[in-house]
Design an enzyme around this catalytic site. Structure first.
Site, short mmCIF file in Angstrom:
data_model
loop_
_atom_site.label_atom_id
_atom_site.label_comp_id
_atom_site.label_asym_id
_atom_site.label_seq_id
_atom_site.Cartn_x
_atom_site.Cartn_y
_atom_site.Cartn_z
N ALA A 64 0.78 -1.16 -0.19
CA ALA A 64 0.21 0.23 0.06
C ALA A 64 0.79 1.20 -0.12
CB ALA A 64 -1.10 -0.10 1.55
N GLY A 109 0.34 -5.04 0.61
CA GLY A 109 -0.59 -4.86 -0.42
C GLY A 109 -0.44 -5.42 -1.42
N GLU A 112 -0.30 -8.91 -0.38
CA GLU A 112 -1.92 -9.28 -0.42
C GLU A 112 -2.47 -9.69 -2.33
OE1 GLU A 112 -2.27 -6.03 2.51
OE2 GLU A 112 -3.02 -8.26 3.54
N GLU A 132 4.64 -5.29 7.08
CA GLU A 132 3.51 -3.59 7.87
C GLU A 132 4.18 -3.69 9.21
OE1 GLU A 132 2.07 -6.00 6.18
OE2 GLU A 132 1.01 -5.25 4.71
#
Ligand code: COA
Length: 258
Positions: A64, A109, A112, A132
């Site tokens: 992200a 992300g 993911e 993260e």
């Protein structure tokens, strides 16, 4: 769509995350573009399989976008995660096989997104991880849930607690990726596989994806009931009649998606 490209080929499509100067970090605009692209692909019957990859030589997606992430508060964080989860769920539930061609970093992300795809082909240079923890948070786009399902709780716990990156070969050994390929061959090999899947009966492909997806949420007995029901549904398709007829007539089938 400015953050990705969507190219249609013969029977399949290639979606390329396209912010290479930011290692294809997933920002809000890219999430919206992904949502729109997969919605378009869902409705396009000429597309029977999708390849998702990253632009540039370094990254599939390095997570992200941390500059957007940094702005989140305890009240916006939940919606931030849910926006990402909606997009990963859309990919997972597309009803057409989606293959991640992981051409470099797949972190946070990015990992993911790759895990929401049905198959993952990785270049020898790819690296996977959920870093993260190093930012003081946890994965929020499905990472804690899909990683457990793919590699088991022990390794998933180690990866989310440590934030360590693993190379493609280890990801293969853990079952996180399906194949590891030389970087120069990754896209062509993935596209060849996409073309192979595009030659299959679309409703049977969709039924396979549905049956496999629900397996991890159901007991064996419930799963077997669901399989029989999906099997019955596919027996009602024209493509099933064509596939079996073609075998009996010793010819190649022509599948129409009906
Ligand atoms: N969000 C926003 N920008 C990112 C990013 C992310 N997740 N990952 C990389 N970038 C940007 C960098 O800030 C840099 O931008 P700049 O050139 O404007 O400074 C550019 O992409 C290149 O990254 P850089 O860090 O210089 O490359 P590197 O090869 O030295 O390191 C990584 C590569 C992947 C190890 C490193 O970029 C990194 O750790 N990224 C963050 C990974 C992460 O924590 N992801 C989870 C987020 S929830």
């Amino acid at each position: 769509m400015t953050t990705l490209t969507l190219d249609r080929r013969d029977g399949y499509a290639v979606v390329t995350l396209n912010r290479p100067d930011k290692l294809n970090a997933v920002n809000a605009e890219m999430l919206a573009d992904l949502d729109a692209a997969f919605s378009e692909l869902d409705n396009d019957t000429t597309v029977r399989c999708v390849v998702l990859t990253g632009a540039g030589p370094k990254a599939f997606a390095a997570g992200a976008d941390i500059s957007e992430l940094h702005e989140q508060t305890s009240s916006t964080g939940r919606q931030f995660a849910e926006r990402g989860q909606r997009v990963t769920a859309r990919i997972e539930r597309l009803g057409k096989p989606v293959i991640a061609a992981v051409n470099g970093f797949a972190l946070g992300g990015g990992c993911e997104l790759a895990m929401a795809c049905h198959l993952r082909f990785a270049s020898e240079t790819a690296k996977f991880g959920q870093p993260e923890i190093n930012l003081g948070i946890i994965p929020g786009y499905g990472g804690t849930q899909r990683l457990v399902r793919l590699v088991g709780p022990a390794k998933a716990t180690e990866l989310v607690l440590s934030g360590e990156m693993i190379p493609a070969e280890e990801a293969l050994r853990l079952g996180l990726v399906n194949r590891v390929l030389p970087a120069a061959d990754l896209l062509s090999a993935t596209e060849s596989f996409a073309a192979l899947l595009a030659s299959k009966a679309p409703r049977a492909l969709e039924a396979c994806l549905e049956a496999v997806r629900i397996a991890s949420d159901l007991s064996l007995l419930e799963g077997l009931h669901a399989e029989a029901s999906i099997f019955g549904r596919v027996c009602g398709t024209e493509d099933f009649a064509e596939g079996t007829q073609a075998f009996l007539e010793k010819r190649q089938p022509t599948f129409t998606g009906r």
